[in-house]
Design a protein around this motif. Structure first.
Motif, PDB file in Angstrom:
ATOM      1  N   GLU A   1     -12.238   4.964  -2.843  1.00 30.14           N
ATOM      2  CA  GLU A   1     -13.362   4.509  -3.103  1.00 30.14           C
ATOM      3  C   GLU A   1     -14.184   3.948  -1.941  1.00 30.14           C
ATOM      4  OE1 GLU A   1     -12.526   1.151  -5.958  1.00 30.14           O
ATOM      5  OE2 GLU A   1     -11.821   2.445  -7.421  1.00 30.14           O
TER       6      GLU A   1
ATOM      7  N   ARG B   1     -13.948   5.546   0.962  1.00 29.90           N
ATOM      8  CA  ARG B   1     -14.380   6.786   1.567  1.00 29.90           C
ATOM      9  C   ARG B   1     -15.849   6.943   0.927  1.00 29.90           C
ATOM     10  NH1 ARG B   1     -14.723  11.992  -0.345  1.00 29.90           N
ATOM     11  NH2 ARG B   1     -14.800  13.573   1.265  1.00 29.90           N
ATOM     12  N   SER B   2     -15.775   7.081  -0.393  1.00 27.20           N
ATOM     13  CA  SER B   2     -17.011   7.389  -1.057  1.00 27.20           C
ATOM     14  C   SER B   2     -18.491   6.283  -0.426  1.00 27.20           C
ATOM     15  CB  SER B   2     -16.819   7.311  -2.672  1.00 27.20           C
ATOM     16  OG  SER B   2     -15.908   8.051  -2.990  1.00 27.20           O
ATOM     17  N   ARG B   3     -17.795   5.153  -0.630  1.00 29.32           N
ATOM     18  CA  ARG B   3     -18.779   3.995  -0.156  1.00 29.32           C
ATOM     19  C   ARG B   3     -19.356   4.346   1.359  1.00 29.32           C
ATOM     20  NH1 ARG B   3     -16.300  -1.688  -2.410  1.00 29.32           N
ATOM     21  NH2 ARG B   3     -16.425  -0.943  -4.563  1.00 29.32           N
TER      22      ARG B   3
ATOM     23  N   LEU C   1     -19.241   7.244   3.032  1.00 32.22           N
ATOM     24  CA  LEU C   1     -20.061   8.384   2.948  1.00 32.22           C
ATOM     25  C   LEU C   1     -21.462   8.125   2.308  1.00 32.22           C
ATOM     26  CD1 LEU C   1     -17.605  11.332   1.931  1.00 32.22           C
ATOM     27  CD2 LEU C   1     -18.591  10.662   4.134  1.00 32.22           C
ATOM     28  N   ASP C   2     -21.672   7.424   1.498  1.00 35.53           N
ATOM     29  CA  ASP C   2     -22.871   6.875   0.813  1.00 35.53           C
ATOM     30  C   ASP C   2     -23.798   6.254   1.699  1.00 35.53           C
ATOM     31  OD1 ASP C   2     -22.182   8.250  -1.574  1.00 35.53           O
ATOM     32  OD2 ASP C   2     -21.569   6.604  -2.594  1.00 35.53           O
ATOM     33  N   ALA C   3     -23.065   5.411   2.660  1.00 33.04           N
ATOM     34  CA  ALA C   3     -23.659   4.540   3.387  1.00 33.04           C
ATOM     35  C   ALA C   3     -24.145   5.054   4.799  1.00 33.04           C
ATOM     36  CB  ALA C   3     -22.891   3.260   3.620  1.00 33.04           C
ATOM     37  N   GLY C   4     -23.748   6.504   5.031  1.00 32.43           N
ATOM     38  CA  GLY C   4     -24.042   7.295   5.987  1.00 32.43           C
ATOM     39  C   GLY C   4     -23.329   7.263   7.096  1.00 32.43           C
TER      40      GLY C   4
ATOM     41  N   THR D   1     -22.960  10.367   9.341  1.00 32.36           N
ATOM     42  CA  THR D   1     -23.984  10.542  10.299  1.00 32.36           C
ATOM     43  C   THR D   1     -23.951   9.572  11.698  1.00 32.36           C
ATOM     44  OG1 THR D   1     -25.363  11.070   8.425  1.00 32.36           O
ATOM     45  CG2 THR D   1     -26.512  10.546  10.518  1.00 32.36           C
TER      46      THR D   1
END
Length: 144
Positions: free
Chosen positions: A107, A109-111, A113-116, A119
């Motif tokens: 969870e 990790r997903s958050r 990645l979603d937050a960038g 990058t």
């Protein structure tokens, strides 16, 4: 009588070609099915949840493909492909357990990645990804 013999030979040749074609078609079908299964597993990020089993499955498929391409035997690569599918199935079973054990980590990790994070903090994100894969490998070892 000569016409009948020629007709029998012609029929025999037609049946032989048909049998070879069917076998080749089945081999290509198995290898294509394996390739599709591997690609789907990759898109579902199975390499994160069950890294060792996924890697073995991918290696088996790659070996099956190489064997099939270089061999004149029509059944070449089929056994490796079957082993690859078996490993892929095992990886999918491990994935379920890995998701249960590492739910919070996945969870987060997903958050991230979603937050960038990949990058903006690429080095730290890579390290975190590697750590998560290592944790998943530990779950795999426990499942064996």
């Amino acid at each position: 009588m000569k016409i009948l013999n020629r007709l029998n030979i012609l029929l025999l040749v037609v049946f032989a070609i048909s049998a070879c074609s069917t076998t080749l078609h089945k081999e290509q079908e198995v290898l294509t099915r394996d390739n599709n299964a591997i690609e789907q597993a990759e898109s579902e990020e199975l390499y994160i949840y069950a890294p060792a089993a996924f890697e073995i499955a991918k290696e088996k498929y790659t070996a099956a493909l190489a064997i099939a391409k270089t061999s004149k035997n029509q059944n070449a690569g089929i056994e490796e492909a079957k082993q690859g599918l078996k490993q892929l199935s095992r990886a999918q079973g491990i994935e379920k357990r890995s998701r249960e054990v590492l739910t919070l980590a996945y969870e987060m990790r997903s958050r991230a990645l979603d937050a960038g994070a990949a990058t903006h903090y690429s080095e730290r994100a890579e390290e975190a990804e590697e750590d998560l894969i290592e944790a998943a490998k530990l779950v795999e070892l426990k499942e064996e």
